[in-house]
Design a protein around this motif. Structure first.
Motif, PDB file in Angstrom:
ATOM      1  N   UNK A   1       4.192  -0.149  -4.369  1.00  0.00           N
ATOM      2  CA  UNK A   1       3.027  -0.705  -5.063  1.00  0.00           C
ATOM      3  C   UNK A   1       3.042  -0.365  -6.549  1.00  0.00           C
TER       4      UNK A   1
ATOM      5  N   UNK B   1     -16.136   9.357   8.908  1.00  0.00           N
ATOM      6  CA  UNK B   1     -16.533  10.761   8.893  1.00  0.00           C
ATOM      7  C   UNK B   1     -18.041  10.933   9.072  1.00  0.00           C
TER       8      UNK B   1
ATOM      9  N   UNK C   1       5.249   2.955   0.658  1.00  0.00           N
ATOM     10  CA  UNK C   1       4.133   2.067   0.299  1.00  0.00           C
ATOM     11  C   UNK C   1       3.653   2.362  -1.124  1.00  0.00           C
TER      12      UNK C   1
ATOM     13  N   UNK D   1       7.134   6.028   5.456  1.00  0.00           N
ATOM     14  CA  UNK D   1       6.437   4.761   5.201  1.00  0.00           C
ATOM     15  C   UNK D   1       5.308   4.939   4.184  1.00  0.00           C
TER      16      UNK D   1
ATOM     17  N   UNK E   1      -2.388   5.351  -3.500  1.00  0.00           N
ATOM     18  CA  UNK E   1      -2.282   6.319  -2.418  1.00  0.00           C
ATOM     19  C   UNK E   1      -2.049   5.600  -1.094  1.00  0.00           C
ATOM     20  N   UNK E   2      -1.560   6.335  -0.105  1.00  0.00           N
ATOM     21  CA  UNK E   2      -1.427   5.806   1.253  1.00  0.00           C
ATOM     22  C   UNK E   2      -1.759   6.937   2.218  1.00  0.00           C
ATOM     23  N   UNK E   3      -2.302   6.568   3.371  1.00  0.00           N
ATOM     24  CA  UNK E   3      -2.753   7.520   4.397  1.00  0.00           C
ATOM     25  C   UNK E   3      -3.835   8.430   3.826  1.00  0.00           C
ATOM     26  N   UNK E   4      -3.982   9.640   4.381  1.00  0.00           N
ATOM     27  CA  UNK E   4      -5.066  10.515   3.948  1.00  0.00           C
ATOM     28  C   UNK E   4      -6.417  10.043   4.437  1.00  0.00           C
TER      29      UNK E   4
ATOM     30  N   UNK F   1      -3.385  -0.009   2.194  1.00  0.00           N
ATOM     31  CA  UNK F   1      -2.542   0.870   1.368  1.00  0.00           C
ATOM     32  C   UNK F   1      -1.059   0.475   1.392  1.00  0.00           C
ATOM     33  N   UNK F   2      -0.733  -0.634   2.039  1.00  0.00           N
ATOM     34  CA  UNK F   2       0.629  -1.151   1.965  1.00  0.00           C
ATOM     35  C   UNK F   2       1.544  -0.700   3.084  1.00  0.00           C
ATOM     36  N   UNK F   3       0.977  -0.025   4.106  1.00  0.00           N
ATOM     37  CA  UNK F   3       1.816   0.401   5.225  1.00  0.00           C
ATOM     38  C   UNK F   3       1.870  -0.621   6.353  1.00  0.00           C
TER      39      UNK F   3
ATOM     40  N   UNK G   1     -13.150   5.298   5.280  1.00  0.00           N
ATOM     41  CA  UNK G   1     -12.893   6.728   5.506  1.00  0.00           C
ATOM     42  C   UNK G   1     -14.225   7.469   5.591  1.00  0.00           C
TER      43      UNK G   1
ATOM     44  N   UNK H   1      -6.824   0.063   7.279  1.00  0.00           N
ATOM     45  CA  UNK H   1      -6.372   1.052   6.291  1.00  0.00           C
ATOM     46  C   UNK H   1      -4.906   0.805   5.921  1.00  0.00           C
TER      47      UNK H   1
END
Lengths: 329, 329
Positions: free
Chosen positions: B277, A230, B273, B269, B171-174, A201-203, A226, A197
């Motif tokens: 991007x 779940x 990200x 972070x 988007x990032x994380x979530x 997302x670029x992290x 994701x 992930x």
């Protein structure tokens, strides 16, 4: 459904045509994946157990960890597997002299007491009952019954458990996925999924884990992970990805290697915490003690051998640690 | 139960004595804790929205994140809250010209398509439908409707979401608790609970979190945390411990401070990200862009202000980031 447990007939009991009166003991090893019950005759006490053990019958059932399936299902699984083992050995409840039940999810005296109450509903007061965490059985399986030394389990979950010869005991980890069992199969695989992930997302850095895990799971894109996560909260389903992480590490992927190295440190730290608290290594840290190592994370590797790396880490601090990999855990 | 959705009567619809024919739009913000629907008249298009907004009615319901409560419950919550808002405004379905639904759990085009299908079952083809992740609504709430810039949400979960003026998005994380949303309220509190277990079993340093968390939860010993965690898997129940972590950090506890500092880095972070991007900062990294900050983790602090620390981190790299804390998020 309220089961009828303490009258003449026990709901789980099978009818046995000609029940023998030979006194027996039941031994149970209950885990999050499966539960095994063996029925053995009572043997004269001696330090050494016979090899092979004179097992009269063996029965297998599903998960008996109440934290995973709830109390009702856990109780019924335990009763069912005991009834099956008794039936297969041609015995019934009245022949039982002792029950030794080692089950995952026994983390607190209240867990132990709850299960003792279940067993006492079935077996009268003269039957001896022992209820312990399954790590205790894993230790005994490596030391031929003697409770001394330390055991490290690393499968879907992880726990370290130790005993001194004078009966003191200590544990580390085994607290479940929320509470930082980071060297477990679940922990390793969850970090690998997280790395995918984060790369997406670029992290985080690019990693071979992305293509390998997506291919293994039949997914097209990292953001489908994701929904995949779940869809089923089972820890074992996540932990099943450990071999993928190992193969990426063996192929030189830095992210996968970092995850495994951190897992090794976490697993070694659990053992060290137990050894230190119990003083298993003696004052000069050089005393010899058995270290039983059990579970898929410590076993199923090829070039990247997590179990050996953990042992190397521990040996630096405690040269007397003597690794044992039991035949039956 | 199969609901009757696309005939004359919609099962969720209330009877309205004298329905007005004034055309309206419905706006929904659906989260893991609650879902809000407002009903507004259609307004002439302009860049600036009137303040205050001419809200005809507002209705509130529970969780509409299908990842948390399942598809059936999520769908019924969304329908119920729309029907309530229409009823309160004295309108019915036929007055609706557009529905804009921003809901957590929309992570993939298939999530979006599923909800569009639900809505199309209720509203005929001439009604315009928009389905987005709730982060989009959070951004719009800080920029008075304009989708440009970045939003950081840090409540029970966390996500960063950004838009360029020409319509690109990232988007990032979530990704939920398994997949490393480490700066979220859940992430912070789970690390604090882990620190208590590690201090207890000898894997980690002593921390003030032990006494404070045990007292807050009414527990006597750290090993009772294992049962407490298993008893209820709700993320929000874990995340509710964030204020305890903050108070321990403010009192000087090193372990709690380390957890919060790492959370700050994780949250920064995620934003970086997204900004990187999308190139929101321009080629020289100095362009101005709005950064909307929303959620309990960024708001509810005293001396230890997580939101301010995150902003400080981001400003070092992107001096043009302009923080906005919306009145209604």
């Amino acid at each position: 459904m309220k089961r009828y447990r303490n009258g003449e007939i026990w709901d789980f009991e099978h009818e046995v045509a000609v029940a023998t009166n030979r006194p027996v003991i039941l031994g149970l090893d209950g885990g999050t994946t499966s539960t095994v019950c063996i029925c053995m005759p009572i043997m004269p006490f001696s330090d050494a157990l016979p090899d092979p053990l004179p097992v009269l019958a063996r029965a297998v059932a599903g998960c008996s960890n109440h934290n995973s399936v709830g109390e009702t299902a856990a109780r019924e699984t335990l009763e069912q597997v005991m009834a099956d083992a008794l039936s297969k050995s041609g015995s019934n409840r009245s022949a039982v002299r002792a029950v030794c039940l080692a089950v995952s999810g026994v983390n607190h005296p209240t867990d132990q007491q709850r299960i003792l109450t279940w067993l006492r509903d079935i077996f009268p007061t003269q039957v001896k009952l022992y209820v312990r965490n399954d790590a205790v059985a894993a230790l005994a399986s490596g030391t031929m019954g003697k409770l001394h030394g330390c055991v490290l389990i690393a499968g879907t979950g992880t726990i370290a458990y130790g005993f001194t010869e004078d009966g003191r005991e200590a544990r580390a980890a085994g607290a479940g996925p929320v509470l930082g069992d980071w060297g477990s199969g679940y922990g390793i695989a969850a970090l690998a999924l997280t790395a995918v992930i984060r790369a997406h997302d670029g992290r985080g850095p690019h990693t071979m884990l992305t293509s390998t895990i997506l291919q293994t799971l039949g997914l097209c894109s990292a953001d489908e992970l994701i929904g995949w996560t779940y869809a089923d909260p089972s820890w074992a389903r996540i932990a099943a990805l450990v071999p993928v992480v190992v193969s990426c590490a063996e192929a030189g992927d830095e992210v996968a290697n970092k995850i495994l190295k951190e897992a090794v440190q976490e697993l070694a730290l659990s053992v060290k915490a137990v050894v230190q608290r119990l003083g298993l290594c003696g004052a000069d840290r050089k005393n010899s003690f058995p270290l039983v190592m059990v579970g898929g994370v410590l076993e199923a590797n090829q070039r990247w051998d997590i179990g050996r790396e953990v042992m190397d880490f521990i040996s630096k601090d405690y040269p007397g640690a003597h690794p044992i990999r039991p035949k039956f855990a």
